[in-house]
Design an enzyme around this catalytic site. Structure first.
Site, PDB file in Angstrom:
ATOM      1  N   GLY A 138       2.376  88.318  62.634  1.00 21.40           N
ATOM      2  CA  GLY A 138       1.558  89.205  63.382  1.00 21.40           C
ATOM      3  C   GLY A 138       2.193  89.773  64.695  1.00 21.40           C
ATOM      4  N   GLN A 176       3.731  92.402  73.008  1.00 26.99           N
ATOM      5  CA  GLN A 176       4.904  91.660  72.853  1.00 26.99           C
ATOM      6  C   GLN A 176       6.158  92.714  72.897  1.00 26.99           C
ATOM      7  OE1 GLN A 176       3.072  89.779  69.337  1.00 26.99           O
ATOM      8  NE2 GLN A 176       4.391  88.052  70.229  1.00 26.99           N
ATOM      9  N   LEU A 212       5.855  84.656  68.280  1.00 27.55           N
ATOM     10  CA  LEU A 212       7.159  85.292  68.472  1.00 27.55           C
ATOM     11  C   LEU A 212       7.666  85.366  69.818  1.00 27.55           C
ATOM     12  CD1 LEU A 212       7.124  88.391  65.885  1.00 27.55           C
ATOM     13  CD2 LEU A 212       8.217  86.117  65.555  1.00 27.55           C
TER      14      LEU A 212
HETATM   15 ZN   LIG Z   1       1.660  85.508  69.512  1.00 30.40          ZN
END
Ligand SMILES: [Zn+2]
Length: 203
Positions: free
Chosen positions: A81, A86, A128
């Site tokens: 995901g 991000q 991540l």
């Molecule tokens: Zn995350």
């Protein structure tokens, strides 16, 4: 037959129909490939990860291009995901793929979640943006999701298990929240120090 002439900056190529088709196909493939960009993923404790994302007003070509980049970036990083936050884009967009074959992307634009049950689910989460760390987080098990797809069409989903966990994790990103916020201050501080050290070493 292939005939090549150099005319100024442009190269003119005259070729037969079969080769022409191949050339067009190759060009389209390359163009499509080049059109997608792998974006840099921000890492904790980058303050930009704390930004609250704004709703998407229209699902247009720009958004679809962004979705391509997000999927490419997520697959490249071997994530399940990725939230737009991000990659430092502060719009309410999430991409996910929980399939083993990595061929079933789920697109969530302007997602909203409602808790519809009392159950809680404990799951080891990773991110991540917090590479290398996995910690147990407890979240509601039964949720209802409302979102728009890549065509701008509204849909609903009642996910459970890993999908429910992943959706809530990604939605948190859009609100400037990270899974480390659910841990003790001590654990969070330890992760922050280790990542800051790694960032200094790679700078
Ligand atoms: Zn995350």
């Amino acid at each position: 037959m292939v005939y090549t002439a150099i005319t100024g900056r442009f190269r003119v190529v005259i070729i037969g129909p079969a080769r022409m088709l191949t050339a067009v196909y190759t060009f389209l493939l390359e163009f499509h490939h080049k059109a997608m960009t792998i974006r840099t993923i921000l890492e904790f404790p980058d303050p930009r990860l704390r930004t609250t994302a704004a709703p998407v007003a229209t699902v247009d070509k720009r958004i679809r291009h962004l979705l391509d980049d997000m999927l490419e970036t997520m697959y490249e990083a071997k994530g399940i995901g990725l939230a737009a936050t991000q990659i430092d884009v502060h719009e309410r967009i999430v991409v996910m793929d929980l399939s083993e074959e990595r061929d079933s992307p789920l697109i969530l634009i302007n997602p909203e979640v409602e808790i519809i049950g009392d159950g809680q689910l404990e799951h080891d989460e990773g991110c991540l943006s917090v590479p290398g760390f996995y910690e147990t987080v407890s979240r509601p098990d039964c949720i209802r999701l409302r979102a728009l797809n890549e065509k701008g069409e509204a849909f609903e989903l009642e996910p459970d298990g890993l999908q429910a966990v992943c959706i809530q994790h990604e939605l948190d990103h859009l609100n400037g929240k990270l899974f480390v916020d659910y841990l003790s201050a001590l654990k969070r501080q330890r992760i922050r120090k280790k990542l800051e050290k790694l960032h200094r070493q790679s700078a």
